[in-house]
Design a protein around this motif. Structure first.
Motif, PDB file in Angstrom:
ATOM      1  N   LYS A  50       0.821  -1.205   0.000  1.00 44.10           N
ATOM      2  CA  LYS A  50       0.000   0.000   0.000  1.00 44.10           C
ATOM      3  C   LYS A  50       0.858   1.259   0.000  1.00 44.10           C
ATOM      4  N   ASP A  51       1.866   1.282   0.853  1.00 46.42           N
ATOM      5  CA  ASP A  51       2.697   2.476   0.996  1.00 46.42           C
ATOM      6  C   ASP A  51       3.538   2.764  -0.242  1.00 46.42           C
ATOM      7  N   LEU A  52       4.137   1.729  -0.803  1.00 43.68           N
ATOM      8  CA  LEU A  52       5.081   1.943  -1.896  1.00 43.68           C
ATOM      9  C   LEU A  52       4.449   1.854  -3.286  1.00 43.68           C
ATOM     10  N   PHE A  53       3.389   1.040  -3.403  1.00 49.86           N
ATOM     11  CA  PHE A  53       2.812   0.809  -4.734  1.00 49.86           C
ATOM     12  C   PHE A  53       1.334   1.179  -4.830  1.00 49.86           C
ATOM     13  N   ASP A  54       0.749   1.561  -3.703  1.00 48.86           N
ATOM     14  CA  ASP A  54      -0.685   1.836  -3.651  1.00 48.86           C
ATOM     15  C   ASP A  54      -1.474   0.664  -4.234  1.00 48.86           C
ATOM     16  N   SER A  55      -1.139  -0.532  -3.791  1.00 43.57           N
ATOM     17  CA  SER A  55      -1.746  -1.752  -4.310  1.00 43.57           C
ATOM     18  C   SER A  55      -2.222  -2.636  -3.165  1.00 43.57           C
ATOM     19  N   ASP A  56      -3.258  -3.431  -3.440  1.00 41.92           N
ATOM     20  CA  ASP A  56      -3.723  -4.432  -2.482  1.00 41.92           C
ATOM     21  C   ASP A  56      -3.789  -5.807  -3.155  1.00 41.92           C
ATOM     22  N   ASN A  57      -2.916  -6.022  -4.114  1.00 37.77           N
ATOM     23  CA  ASN A  57      -2.860  -7.257  -4.888  1.00 37.77           C
ATOM     24  C   ASN A  57      -2.497  -8.437  -3.987  1.00 37.77           C
ATOM     25  N   GLU A  58      -3.439  -9.343  -3.778  1.00 38.67           N
ATOM     26  CA  GLU A  58      -3.211 -10.487  -2.889  1.00 38.67           C
ATOM     27  C   GLU A  58      -2.265 -11.518  -3.496  1.00 38.67           C
ATOM     28  N   LYS A  59      -2.044 -11.449  -4.803  1.00 38.68           N
ATOM     29  CA  LYS A  59      -1.146 -12.395  -5.475  1.00 38.68           C
ATOM     30  C   LYS A  59       0.263 -11.811  -5.642  1.00 38.68           C
ATOM     31  N   GLN A  85       4.316  -9.094 -10.109  1.00 37.91           N
ATOM     32  CA  GLN A  85       5.555  -8.803  -9.401  1.00 37.91           C
ATOM     33  C   GLN A  85       5.698  -7.303  -9.178  1.00 37.91           C
ATOM     34  N   TYR A  86       6.296  -6.962  -8.041  1.00 35.28           N
ATOM     35  CA  TYR A  86       6.543  -5.574  -7.679  1.00 35.28           C
ATOM     36  C   TYR A  86       8.011  -5.462  -7.283  1.00 35.28           C
ATOM     37  N   LEU A  87       8.669  -4.443  -7.798  1.00 32.39           N
ATOM     38  CA  LEU A  87      10.108  -4.309  -7.566  1.00 32.39           C
ATOM     39  C   LEU A  87      10.430  -3.081  -6.728  1.00 32.39           C
ATOM     40  N   ILE A  88      11.065  -3.315  -5.574  1.00 33.04           N
ATOM     41  CA  ILE A  88      11.579  -2.232  -4.743  1.00 33.04           C
ATOM     42  C   ILE A  88      13.029  -1.984  -5.147  1.00 33.04           C
ATOM     43  N   VAL A  89      13.359  -0.744  -5.428  1.00 27.83           N
ATOM     44  CA  VAL A  89      14.728  -0.379  -5.816  1.00 27.83           C
ATOM     45  C   VAL A  89      15.359   0.392  -4.662  1.00 27.83           C
ATOM     46  N   LYS A  90      16.401  -0.186  -4.090  1.00 28.58           N
ATOM     47  CA  LYS A  90      17.104   0.457  -2.965  1.00 28.58           C
ATOM     48  C   LYS A  90      18.546   0.709  -3.389  1.00 28.58           C
ATOM     49  N   ILE A  96       7.142  -0.460  -9.890  1.00 29.95           N
ATOM     50  CA  ILE A  96       8.525  -0.190  -9.483  1.00 29.95           C
ATOM     51  C   ILE A  96       8.507   0.983  -8.514  1.00 29.95           C
ATOM     52  N   ALA A  97       9.120   0.792  -7.348  1.00 26.76           N
ATOM     53  CA  ALA A  97       9.148   1.858  -6.347  1.00 26.76           C
ATOM     54  C   ALA A  97      10.556   2.014  -5.796  1.00 26.76           C
ATOM     55  N   PHE A  98      10.982   3.256  -5.659  1.00 27.55           N
ATOM     56  CA  PHE A  98      12.290   3.555  -5.085  1.00 27.55           C
ATOM     57  C   PHE A  98      12.141   3.721  -3.578  1.00 27.55           C
ATOM     58  N   LEU A  99      12.961   3.002  -2.846  1.00 28.18           N
ATOM     59  CA  LEU A  99      12.929   3.059  -1.386  1.00 28.18           C
ATOM     60  C   LEU A  99      14.102   3.903  -0.910  1.00 28.18           C
ATOM     61  N   ASN A 100      13.797   4.987  -0.189  1.00 35.32           N
ATOM     62  CA  ASN A 100      14.881   5.799   0.350  1.00 35.32           C
ATOM     63  C   ASN A 100      14.870   5.753   1.871  1.00 35.32           C
ATOM     64  N   GLU A 148      13.851  -5.367   8.371  1.00 37.12           N
ATOM     65  CA  GLU A 148      12.488  -5.641   8.821  1.00 37.12           C
ATOM     66  C   GLU A 148      11.529  -5.695   7.639  1.00 37.12           C
ATOM     67  N   LEU A 149      11.977  -5.239   6.503  1.00 37.97           N
ATOM     68  CA  LEU A 149      11.218  -5.292   5.265  1.00 37.97           C
ATOM     69  C   LEU A 149      11.659  -6.467   4.397  1.00 37.97           C
ATOM     70  N   LEU A 150      12.922  -6.833   4.515  1.00 34.64           N
ATOM     71  CA  LEU A 150      13.513  -7.847   3.640  1.00 34.64           C
ATOM     72  C   LEU A 150      12.780  -9.189   3.746  1.00 34.64           C
ATOM     73  N   GLY A 151      12.288  -9.492   4.933  1.00 33.02           N
ATOM     74  CA  GLY A 151      11.629 -10.780   5.145  1.00 33.02           C
ATOM     75  C   GLY A 151      10.343 -10.970   4.371  1.00 33.02           C
ATOM     76  N   ILE A 152       9.726  -9.888   3.883  1.00 35.89           N
ATOM     77  CA  ILE A 152       8.491 -10.025   3.114  1.00 35.89           C
ATOM     78  C   ILE A 152       8.753 -10.190   1.630  1.00 35.89           C
ATOM     79  N   THR A 153       9.982  -9.999   1.188  1.00 34.45           N
ATOM     80  CA  THR A 153      10.290 -10.078  -0.236  1.00 34.45           C
ATOM     81  C   THR A 153      10.348 -11.526  -0.692  1.00 34.45           C
ATOM     82  N   ASP A 154      10.052 -11.719  -1.976  1.00 29.81           N
ATOM     83  CA  ASP A 154      10.027 -13.062  -2.550  1.00 29.81           C
ATOM     84  C   ASP A 154      11.278 -13.373  -3.352  1.00 29.81           C
ATOM     85  N   PHE A 155      12.011 -12.338  -3.750  1.00 30.51           N
ATOM     86  CA  PHE A 155      13.281 -12.571  -4.438  1.00 30.51           C
ATOM     87  C   PHE A 155      14.150 -11.323  -4.314  1.00 30.51           C
ATOM     88  N   LEU A 156      15.449 -11.531  -4.497  1.00 32.90           N
ATOM     89  CA  LEU A 156      16.452 -10.462  -4.385  1.00 32.90           C
ATOM     90  C   LEU A 156      17.199 -10.332  -5.692  1.00 32.90           C
TER      91      LEU A 156
END
Length: 380
Positions: A178-187, A235-240, A259-263, A276-284
């Motif tokens: 929600k915060d980074l992508f404004d999405s509620d995609n359950e998949k 798929q959703y990609l966080i760019v750090k 695609i969302a940039f995390l600062n 604390e965010l890394l644990g929710i990711t599905d791939f690196l």
């Protein structure tokens, strides 16, 4: 000139703080790692939650020329000082714990091709005289660090690293979507891209590509095509990126839906660390960053973006090689290859290899914060 003045500033404040009496059970954490997998910040969170009776001070950013005298008094009066980078203490009676900030894959210190001997010798003397204990996860970690920095091996303590405890204590995936992508995609499947600091390659072409929004620095970069592939696969990609690189990315390139940039602002405002965010990711996705070692503990797919492998091998060097025999995941050189892998991310043949590597690099990976706290009681 600035570095010389800063050095004198530190010496002067250390001298003044030397006369502050040490307070029993006082902890100071000097955090130079921001919120990007900071062992210091996460150990601070552990202490605040599990041991509220302690006198704990978090100092960040460190080092800094803007610290108040009240902060320096706490540093001078601390019984225990924890650092994420170079060890530091003011008095011999203080106990200095180095938590460092990652298992090195790239060469550093004495082992690097792009460092100077007198600087490395100076840093070695600091480690020898300032560090009392150095957190470790395994024999190989100690071998790598001792080779690079010249650390006396009896300083290592097999406690593991505080940030490892937080890989399995992630914040809500729903909140991040929600915060980074404004999405509620359950998949949704969330990936994160974390490259190492590419500025050190001293290649203006790379920096120009990043500044244009090409955060992979691919010759065939196409953010529209990349975003389409992500959308097709839920798929959703966080760019750090490194903070220096993050400042270069133009605002108009941050508008892709998946695609969302995390600062660091987001992490600071929400009082969370990247782990604390890394644990929710599905791939690196990464290149030569030490984050891939820690990600082994999650045993999830890792994609290695190796388009600058030759440059890094020549400019700085790698501690372990050949690269393709070390990394437990598919390598990509361009966006075309990346999109193919993203479409087939579930076909992952590297699970067993990641598990094997994990046993080599992590002999201690659980209850790390507790182990470090208990150590402070034994050396009191």
């Amino acid at each position: 000139m600035k570095s010389v003045l800063f050095g004198w500033y530190i010496r002067f404040l250390k001298l003044c703080a030397f006369f502050v009496p040490i307070r029993s059970n006082s902890f100071v954490i000097l955090n130079g790692a921001g919120r990007s997998g900071s062992n210091g910040y996460l150990f601070y969170k552990y202490l605040r939650k599990e041991h509220p009776e302690l006198n704990v001070t978090l100092v960040e950013p460190w080092p800094s020329s803007h610290l108040k005298w009240s902060v320096w008094k706490k540093i001078g009066g601390a019984q225990y000082i924890f650092t994420t980078h170079q060890p530091f203490k003011i008095k011999r009676k203080q106990i200095s714990f180095s938590l460092w900030h990652g298992i090195p894959l790239k060469r550093m210190g004495f082992m690097a091709y792009n460092t100077k001997y007198h600087t490395n010798k100076h840093n070695m003397n600091i480690w020898q005289h300032q560090a009392d204990y150095i957190a470790s996860s395994s024999d190989i970690y100690e071998t790598l660090m001792a080779s690079c920095v010249g650390i006396d091996t009896n300083k290592f303590i097999r406690t593991g690293f505080p940030r490892l405890d937080f890989l399995n204590k992630p914040i809500s995936k729903r909140i991040i979507l929600k915060d980074l992508f404004d999405s509620d995609n359950e998949k949704a499947k969330i990936g994160i891209y974390m490259p190492t600091f590419r500025y050190e390659l001293e290649d203006k072409t790379i920096m120009n590509q990043i500044e244009s929004g090409n955060f992979f620095a691919f010759d065939d970069f196409d953010i529209v095509a990349l975003n389409s592939t992500l959308v097709e696969n839920n798929q959703y990609l966080i760019v750090k990126l490194h903070p220096y690189e993050m400042k270069l990315v133009s605002a108009e390139m941050k508008q892709a839906s998946n695609i969302a940039f995390l600062n660091n602002n987001y992490l600071n405002e929400n009082d969370i660390d990247l782990y604390e965010l890394l644990g929710i990711t599905d791939f690196l996705m990464t290149d030569f960053s030490s984050i891939f070692f820690d990600y082994l503990l999650l045993n999830r797919p890792i994609i290695f973006v190796s388009n600058f492998l030759k440059q890094y091998s020549k400019a700085r060097g790698l501690l372990m090689s050949p690269y393709e025999n070390i990394v437990p995941g598919q390598q990509v050189l361009n966006q075309k290859e990346l999109q193919i892998i993203l479409k087939n991310i579930d076909k992952d043949p590297y699970k067993e290899r990641r598990n094997k590597l994990c046993t080599i690099f992590f002999e201690k990976d659980k209850n790390c914060c507790q182990s470090i706290y208990e150590l402070t009681k034994r050396v009191n």
